[in-house]
Design a protein around this motif. Structure first.
Motif, PDB file in Angstrom:
ATOM      1  N   ILE A  39       0.861  -1.187   0.000  1.00  0.00           N
ATOM      2  CA  ILE A  39       0.000   0.000   0.000  1.00  0.00           C
ATOM      3  C   ILE A  39       0.892   1.229   0.000  1.00  0.00           C
ATOM      4  CG2 ILE A  39      -1.744   1.289   1.294  1.00  0.00           C
ATOM      5  CD1 ILE A  39      -2.711  -1.403   2.400  1.00  0.00           C
ATOM      6  N   ILE A  42      -2.638   6.730   0.686  1.00  0.00           N
ATOM      7  CA  ILE A  42      -3.952   6.823   1.326  1.00  0.00           C
ATOM      8  C   ILE A  42      -4.625   8.085   0.792  1.00  0.00           C
ATOM      9  CG2 ILE A  42      -5.232   6.956   3.480  1.00  0.00           C
ATOM     10  CD1 ILE A  42      -3.692   4.398   3.281  1.00  0.00           C
ATOM     11  N   VAL A  69      -2.811   5.143  10.741  1.00  0.00           N
ATOM     12  CA  VAL A  69      -2.373   4.375   9.570  1.00  0.00           C
ATOM     13  C   VAL A  69      -1.148   3.529   9.907  1.00  0.00           C
ATOM     14  CG1 VAL A  69      -1.324   4.609   7.288  1.00  0.00           C
ATOM     15  CG2 VAL A  69      -3.370   5.922   7.860  1.00  0.00           C
ATOM     16  N   GLU A  72      -2.491   0.646  12.421  1.00  0.00           N
ATOM     17  CA  GLU A  72      -3.606  -0.243  12.092  1.00  0.00           C
ATOM     18  C   GLU A  72      -3.477  -0.967  10.758  1.00  0.00           C
ATOM     19  OE1 GLU A  72      -5.910  -0.979  14.181  1.00  0.00           O
ATOM     20  OE2 GLU A  72      -5.364   0.498  15.711  1.00  0.00           O
ATOM     21  N   ILE A  73      -2.733  -0.434   9.814  1.00  0.00           N
ATOM     22  CA  ILE A  73      -2.655  -1.095   8.507  1.00  0.00           C
ATOM     23  C   ILE A  73      -1.657  -2.245   8.573  1.00  0.00           C
ATOM     24  CG2 ILE A  73      -1.931  -0.840   6.104  1.00  0.00           C
ATOM     25  CD1 ILE A  73      -3.141   1.867   6.037  1.00  0.00           C
ATOM     26  N   GLU A  74      -2.167  -3.443   8.381  1.00  0.00           N
ATOM     27  CA  GLU A  74      -1.349  -4.647   8.350  1.00  0.00           C
ATOM     28  C   GLU A  74      -1.577  -5.378   7.035  1.00  0.00           C
ATOM     29  OE1 GLU A  74      -2.374  -6.959  11.726  1.00  0.00           O
ATOM     30  OE2 GLU A  74      -1.521  -5.547  13.182  1.00  0.00           O
ATOM     31  N   VAL A  80      -5.104  -6.470   3.429  1.00  0.00           N
ATOM     32  CA  VAL A  80      -5.492  -5.523   4.471  1.00  0.00           C
ATOM     33  C   VAL A  80      -6.973  -5.698   4.833  1.00  0.00           C
ATOM     34  CG1 VAL A  80      -6.055  -3.699   2.791  1.00  0.00           C
ATOM     35  CG2 VAL A  80      -5.481  -3.087   5.142  1.00  0.00           C
ATOM     36  N   LEU A  82     -10.192  -4.277   5.634  1.00  0.00           N
ATOM     37  CA  LEU A  82     -10.870  -2.994   5.479  1.00  0.00           C
ATOM     38  C   LEU A  82     -11.879  -2.743   6.601  1.00  0.00           C
ATOM     39  CD1 LEU A  82     -11.535  -2.822   1.629  1.00  0.00           C
ATOM     40  CD2 LEU A  82      -9.564  -1.993   2.928  1.00  0.00           C
ATOM     41  N   LEU A  85     -10.025  -1.662   9.688  1.00  0.00           N
ATOM     42  CA  LEU A  85      -9.478  -0.326   9.482  1.00  0.00           C
ATOM     43  C   LEU A  85     -10.575   0.732   9.606  1.00  0.00           C
ATOM     44  CD1 LEU A  85      -6.970   1.299   8.830  1.00  0.00           C
ATOM     45  CD2 LEU A  85      -7.436   0.953   6.394  1.00  0.00           C
ATOM     46  N   ARG A 102     -10.506  -0.142  -1.518  1.00  0.00           N
ATOM     47  CA  ARG A 102      -9.240  -0.247  -2.247  1.00  0.00           C
ATOM     48  C   ARG A 102      -9.276   0.567  -3.544  1.00  0.00           C
ATOM     49  NH1 ARG A 102     -10.340  -5.368  -0.196  1.00  0.00           N
ATOM     50  NH2 ARG A 102      -8.682  -6.273   1.115  1.00  0.00           N
ATOM     51  N   LEU A 108      -5.507   3.140  -0.974  1.00  0.00           N
ATOM     52  CA  LEU A 108      -6.737   3.003  -0.191  1.00  0.00           C
ATOM     53  C   LEU A 108      -7.464   4.346  -0.190  1.00  0.00           C
ATOM     54  CD1 LEU A 108      -5.596   1.009   2.996  1.00  0.00           C
ATOM     55  CD2 LEU A 108      -6.795   0.117   0.986  1.00  0.00           C
TER      56      LEU A 108
END
Length: 258
Positions: A39, A42, A69, A72-74, A80, A82, A85, A102, A108
């Motif tokens: 990713i 954003i 971000v 939390e974004i893994e 990911v 969603l 998130l 996405r 994202l």
């Protein structure tokens, strides 16, 4: 068994299917693991209500978003989560709603709707323009709503707007709207006057107050506002004068107007 061509054929097909599934699984696992499909961006959009617009953040900070971000974004673009998130964004103070989707191949899209504070709910919370109670730390000049429970915030919000429309000709502002446990309405104005509306015909009573104000109530005192106006009488109302006027013997502390 080795002479059973049908069984051997079935075994071979089964082994081939298992190998194919294992290969596909491994390919799939490689696709969802970094560094593939990282990713890289954003895209943030801020909206107000249902309007599709590009507003600016008013209370949520970009530092809060950047910190979220990072934490939390893994995973990558494919893996990911969603839903998780979005839930993380909704937990931010002042965020009313969030949408996350996405954007191929490595982005994202995040759409945030902030709470628009309309009033305080007692001393513990705020009410937004949708009549919803939310809790944040704020220091702003807003009217105060009081109700028997948080579920009544929507009704108080709706009546507040209607009361403001009725009072507009007098240019008097509402500082507090109270809905009591017995579902009676009371308004505190910025002039210091308290209007008692009761439980029935509340809008009609307020309209009557506005209609007679200039040629009746306002003339009682040109310097100080009335302390209290009880509008629950069927054909008039009762008033309470300021203490300075009550001490004057030639003026009555209570008056009814038809």
């Amino acid at each position: 068994m080795w002479n059973n061509h049908h069984a051997l054929d079935l075994l071979a097909k089964s082994l081939f299917a298992m190998v194919a599934m294992a290969v596909l699984y491994e390919i799939g696992m490689q696709l969802i693991r970094p560094p593939l499909f990282p990713i890289k961006e954003i895209n943030l959009q801020v909206v107000q209500g249902t309007e599709d617009n590009n507003s600016q953040l008013q209370n949520v900070t970009y530092a809060q978003i950047e910190n979220l971000v990072r934490k939390e974004i893994e995973g990558n673009f494919i893996s990911v989560n969603l839903t998780a998130l979005r839930e993380a964004f909704v937990k931010l103070p002042w965020v009313r709603d969030a949408r996350v989707n996405r954007e191929w191949p490595h982005g994202l899209n995040v759409t945030l709707e902030e709470h628009q504070a309309l009033a305080y709910w007692g001393s513990q919370a705020l009410v937004n323009t949708h009549g919803e109670v939310f809790r944040v730390t704020a220091d702003v000049d807003l009217p105060v709503f009081i109700g028997p429970n948080e579920a009544s915030a929507l009704e108080v919000t709706q009546q507040y707007r209607r009361f403001n429309q009725i009072l507009a000709p007098l240019q008097q502002q509402i500082e507090q709207v109270m809905l009591t446990q017995r579902y009676a309405w009371r308004i505190h104005l910025n002039t210091g006057t308290v209007l008692e509306l009761g439980r029935n015909e509340i809008e009609e009573r307020l309209i009557r107050y506005v209609s007679v104000y200039d040629h009746s109530i306002a003339r009682l005192n040109q310097q100080e506002s009335l302390v209290y106006v009880d509008l629950r009488y069927p054909n008039g109302f009762a008033i309470r004068l300021p203490e300075t006027m009550q001490r004057e013997p030639h003026k009555s502390a209570v008056k009814r107007e038809t």
